[in-house]
Scaffold this active site. Structure first.
Site, PDB file in Angstrom:
ATOM      1  N   GLU A 127      -1.669  -0.538  -8.991  1.00 51.46           N
ATOM      2  CA  GLU A 127      -3.125  -0.505  -8.954  1.00 51.46           C
ATOM      3  C   GLU A 127      -3.626   0.903  -8.661  1.00 51.46           C
ATOM      4  O   GLU A 127      -3.155   1.560  -7.736  1.00 51.46           O
ATOM      5  CB  GLU A 127      -3.594  -1.486  -7.866  1.00 51.46           C
ATOM      6  CG  GLU A 127      -5.069  -1.720  -7.808  1.00 51.46           C
ATOM      7  CD  GLU A 127      -5.419  -2.797  -6.786  1.00 51.46           C
ATOM      8  OE1 GLU A 127      -6.576  -2.810  -6.335  1.00 51.46           O
ATOM      9  OE2 GLU A 127      -4.532  -3.612  -6.444  1.00 51.46           O
ATOM     10  N   LYS A 169       0.833  -1.189   0.000  1.00 47.25           N
ATOM     11  CA  LYS A 169       0.000   0.000   0.000  1.00 47.25           C
ATOM     12  C   LYS A 169       0.878   1.253   0.000  1.00 47.25           C
ATOM     13  O   LYS A 169       1.799   1.380   0.812  1.00 47.25           O
ATOM     14  CB  LYS A 169      -0.918   0.011   1.221  1.00 47.25           C
ATOM     15  CG  LYS A 169      -1.995  -1.066   1.207  1.00 47.25           C
ATOM     16  CD  LYS A 169      -3.039  -0.802   0.149  1.00 47.25           C
ATOM     17  CE  LYS A 169      -4.200  -1.768   0.242  1.00 47.25           C
ATOM     18  NZ  LYS A 169      -5.253  -1.488  -0.762  1.00 47.25           N
ATOM     19  N   LYS A 203     -13.996  -6.637  -7.847  1.00 44.72           N
ATOM     20  CA  LYS A 203     -14.373  -6.960  -6.472  1.00 44.72           C
ATOM     21  C   LYS A 203     -15.884  -7.132  -6.443  1.00 44.72           C
ATOM     22  O   LYS A 203     -16.615  -6.306  -7.003  1.00 44.72           O
ATOM     23  CB  LYS A 203     -13.952  -5.849  -5.509  1.00 44.72           C
ATOM     24  CG  LYS A 203     -12.434  -5.684  -5.396  1.00 44.72           C
ATOM     25  CD  LYS A 203     -12.067  -4.484  -4.538  1.00 44.72           C
ATOM     26  CE  LYS A 203     -10.553  -4.346  -4.438  1.00 44.72           C
ATOM     27  NZ  LYS A 203     -10.151  -3.094  -3.749  1.00 44.72           N
ATOM     28  N   ASP A 215      -8.923  -0.166 -10.543  1.00 39.63           N
ATOM     29  CA  ASP A 215      -9.691  -0.772  -9.449  1.00 39.63           C
ATOM     30  C   ASP A 215     -10.940   0.065  -9.203  1.00 39.63           C
ATOM     31  O   ASP A 215     -12.000  -0.203  -9.745  1.00 39.63           O
ATOM     32  CB  ASP A 215      -8.838  -0.885  -8.194  1.00 39.63           C
ATOM     33  CG  ASP A 215      -9.595  -1.486  -7.009  1.00 39.63           C
ATOM     34  OD1 ASP A 215     -10.733  -1.965  -7.199  1.00 39.63           O
ATOM     35  OD2 ASP A 215      -9.072  -1.489  -5.884  1.00 39.63           O
ATOM     36  N   ASP A 239      -0.308  -0.657  -4.645  1.00 43.31           N
ATOM     37  CA  ASP A 239      -1.671  -0.132  -4.688  1.00 43.31           C
ATOM     38  C   ASP A 239      -1.664   1.269  -4.114  1.00 43.31           C
ATOM     39  O   ASP A 239      -1.492   1.464  -2.918  1.00 43.31           O
ATOM     40  CB  ASP A 239      -2.617  -1.034  -3.899  1.00 43.31           C
ATOM     41  CG  ASP A 239      -4.071  -0.591  -4.022  1.00 43.31           C
ATOM     42  OD1 ASP A 239      -4.339   0.386  -4.758  1.00 43.31           O
ATOM     43  OD2 ASP A 239      -4.943  -1.221  -3.391  1.00 43.31           O
TER      44      ASP A 239
END
Length: 366
Positions: A219, A162, A268, A244, A191
């Site tokens: 991402e 992250k 997702k 995303d 991400d």
């Protein structure tokens, strides 16, 4: 096989370590669990966690959608007419994608049980196990390097890092420190959770490429609505760029794919509204030659089991980010998927394989 009852329960499970991203910090996994019971006694399970900063939903809004919108539409409907049922769910309310996903996965659980098959076999049956990455929360470079080392020693060969919370120079230092600590044998994904601007993202990614940090993909580097910025980053870097938060629906995916705005798409269930729409997104992306990842929010094994079954069923899903249950001190679901280091084992139980819900993690009936 008619739908006879729809019930909801509120769960709360602490995380063993705070989960930190550019958007939020989570210490307790709060969730709504859905139970669908059919006339023949078959039970299906679903889940919807509130993720305000991404889907805009709360515990109250999820519960309202299920009881006040979906329930009146679905009670006494036969599951043999599933295409009509899923269309009713999709068209009954705008957005509310997590609430839709919870209903969708519970219904798929029932349908697969009626067919006497594990869900992944019922909808595709591509593979029986998949490899998940493990997420390293955003912290100081030194803390993140220690965490990355620990996760790699625990058997994870792919780490999702992250970034995007503060200065981009700090993010580069984070990745350098992590790479120095774990060596070259571990795959790294980044991400940014919408945390960068397009031009600075290009400069940073190019710099990381020059440093040879070996980044598999990055991402959602820019804010979700900035598709032109996403396209700019994709076209001006060599590293794979994944959409995303820019992709919730089939229409979102179509725009990204037609623009060539990303190299990959992260699906997702909590964004797509469940498995039914997720299949459409993955199939559309396949037609454009764009592979997909299946990821998740901070969910229990109920939602992650459904995501894993979908992921294992579709040949265009080639990457998996389904580590959320490993972050919890325990789990609310009895049954479902199992973990063996970095492997998710789907098993041969019919439907999702979830046997019951551990009541000690229920806060109250909603």
């Amino acid at each position: 096989m008619q739908i006879k009852s729809i019930e909801t329960y509120r769960g709360a499970i602490p995380l063993h370590t705070p989960f930190k991203t550019a958007l939020r910090t989570v210490t307790v996994a709060e969730t709504i669990i859905v139970k669908v019971t059919c006339a023949d006694g078959i039970v299906g399970w679903g889940e919807a966690p509130p993720t305000h900063v991404i889907t805009g939903e709360s515990l109250a809004s999820i519960d309202y959608a299920i009881h006040s919108i979906f329930k009146p539409l679905l009670i006494d409907n036969p599951l043999q007419m599933r295409e009509i049922i899923f269309r009713k769910i999709e068209n009954s309310v705008l957005r509310n994608t997590s609430a839709k996903a919870a209903m969708d996965m519970a219904l798929y659980d029932c349908i697969a049980k009626q067919a006497n098959l594990p869900l992944y076999q019922f909808i595709g049956g591509v593979q029986e196990s998949i490899e998940t990455d493990y997420t390293v929360s955003v912290n100081t470079p030194e803390e993140m390097a220690r965490d990355a080392k620990k996760y790699s020693q625990n058997g994870f060969s792919i780490l999702k890092i992250k970034v995007g919370k503060d200065q981009i120079a700090t993010d580069i230092k984070r990745i350098q420190t992590i790479r120095n600590e774990i060596g070259s044998g571990i795959q790294i994904r980044l991400d940014a959770n919408q945390g960068w601007q397009a031009k600075e993202a290009v400069r940073a990614i190019r710099h990381m490429e020059e440093l040879g940090l070996g980044i598999d993909l990055i991402e959602q580097p820019v804010i979700a609505r900035d598709l032109e910025g996403l396209k700019y980053v994709t076209e001006n870097t060599d590293t794979l760029i994944m959409a995303d938060e820019s992709v919730f629906s089939v229409d979102d995916a179509k725009r990204v794919l037609e623009m060539g705005a990303a190299d990959l798409i992260n699906i997702k269930l909590m964004k797509s509204g469940g498995i039914h729409q997720a299949i459409k997104i993955a199939t559309l992306a396949e037609a454009y030659g764009v592979e997909c990842m299946v990821g998740s929010m901070i969910e229990t094994k109920v939602g992650i089991t459904a995501a894993a079954h979908f992921a294992a069923s579709h040949p265009n899903v080639t990457r998996y980010d389904l580590d959320a249950p490993l972050m919890l001190v325990s789990d609310i679901a009895i049954g479902g998927i199992s973990y063996k280091n970095n492997q998710i084992i789907l098993g041969n139980a019919i439907g999702l394989g979830i046997q019951a819900i551990d009541e000690k993690f229920l806060v109250e009936n909603v």
